[in-house]
Design a protein around this motif. Structure first.
Motif, short mmCIF file in Angstrom:
data_model
loop_
_atom_site.label_atom_id
_atom_site.label_comp_id
_atom_site.label_asym_id
_atom_site.label_seq_id
_atom_site.Cartn_x
_atom_site.Cartn_y
_atom_site.Cartn_z
N ILE A 46 0.83 -1.20 0.00
CA ILE A 46 0.00 0.00 0.00
C ILE A 46 0.87 1.25 0.00
O ILE A 46 0.68 2.16 -0.80
CB ILE A 46 -0.94 0.00 1.22
N LYS A 47 1.85 1.30 0.88
CA LYS A 47 2.74 2.47 0.98
C LYS A 47 4.12 2.11 0.44
O LYS A 47 5.14 2.25 1.10
CB LYS A 47 2.84 2.93 2.43
N TRP A 48 4.14 1.68 -0.83
CA TRP A 48 5.39 1.17 -1.39
C TRP A 48 6.45 2.26 -1.54
O TRP A 48 7.65 1.97 -1.46
CB TRP A 48 5.13 0.48 -2.73
N ARG A 49 6.05 3.51 -1.72
CA ARG A 49 7.04 4.58 -1.85
C ARG A 49 7.82 4.76 -0.54
O ARG A 49 9.04 4.91 -0.55
CB ARG A 49 6.36 5.89 -2.24
N GLU A 50 7.11 4.72 0.56
CA GLU A 50 7.77 4.84 1.86
C GLU A 50 8.66 3.63 2.13
O GLU A 50 9.77 3.76 2.65
CB GLU A 50 6.72 4.97 2.97
#
Length: 259
Positions: free
Chosen positions: A113-117
């Motif tokens: 879901i928060k792959w950038r982080e």
């Protein structure tokens, strides 16, 4: 039975070093290092040079989303989604990749879901874990002369990065302004890796606003790039070298990179 987190989704190995930053699943140490080094490398067309999942696959499928540059290899698609899915994608007129599509789960491939982080954390964490990065061989701030021959290149190389420039506007030009980029181009031919060499290689030529329009066009033809205006600050302190030609700021630059 193993969980996906206990299997390297890049190569199928069981010796897990960390977790994949984009998709749920493990990664072994070699695959982790390869992703760390190659994930952001792009080809001349702007697309990723390697598969987004494994950074290795040879036959790549490109995303058709206008804002995406990611690629996925057929091996990863057929292994993690289902056999034959890569061929189905190639027969599709427009394909939106696993990173862009609203659907997060495709077979065993589940996007975080928060792959950038997670990706940022992966780079921060792995950079700290590596005691030292591999050294980079740079040919920088050299004095161009007619005596600069291939023997010197072979003796000093191979190089990862070759930098050159015209001198500042106030300096004396010998024998002409255009002579500097012609000499740099000659050195670039000697210093560039062979076509079969897959090692990343970068080069940069800076014009200190001395070439006229005709000379700039000639340089663009030789370098096979479009002249780009880049605002750069290159200081002697940052480079840790004695390079009197590297002190100009806000200068147009010809640049390119290949992997």
């Amino acid at each position: 039975e193993r969980h996906i987190e206990d299997i390297c989704i890049c190569c199928g190995g069981f010796e897990i070093h960390t977790q994949h930053p984009l998709f749920h699943g493990g990664m072994c140490a070699p695959c982790s290092e390869r992703l760390l080094e190659r994930f952001f490398l792009c080809d001349d067309d702007g697309y990723q040079a390697d598969c987004t999942i494994c950074c290795w696959g040879k036959s790549l499928i490109m995303c058709d989303h206008s804002a995406c540059h990611k690629c996925f290899c057929e091996e990863c698609v057929d292994t993690l989604v289902y056999p034959g899915h890569a061929e189905e994608i190639k027969e599709t007129a427009t394909w939106i990749c696993f990173m862009c599509a609203p659907q997060r789960v495709n077979g065993l491939l589940k996007r975080r879901i928060k792959w950038r982080e997670v990706l940022k954390h992966f780079y921060d964490q792995e950079s700290v874990r590596k005691s030292s990065f591999k050294s980079v061989q740079v040919l920088l701030g050299f004095k161009l002369t007619v005596n600069f021959v291939p023997d010197f290149i072979e003796e000093w190389g191979p190089f990862d990065f070759i930098f050159g420039s015209t001198p500042p506007k106030t300096n004396f030009f010998l024998p002409s302004k255009a002579w500097y980029f012609y000499q740099y181009f000659r050195i670039l031919q000697y210093g560039s890796p062979k076509e079969k060499n897959k090692k990343p290689f970068f080069w940069l030529f800076v014009d200190n606003i001395v070439l006229d329009e005709e000379e700039r066009e000639a340089a663009s033809r030789f370098f096979q790039v479009i002249t780009q205006l880049a605002f750069m600050i290159i200081s002697e302190a940052k480079l840790k070298v004695s390079c009197p030609w590297c002190m100009t700021v806000m200068q147009p630059a010809y640049y390119s990179h290949k992997s």
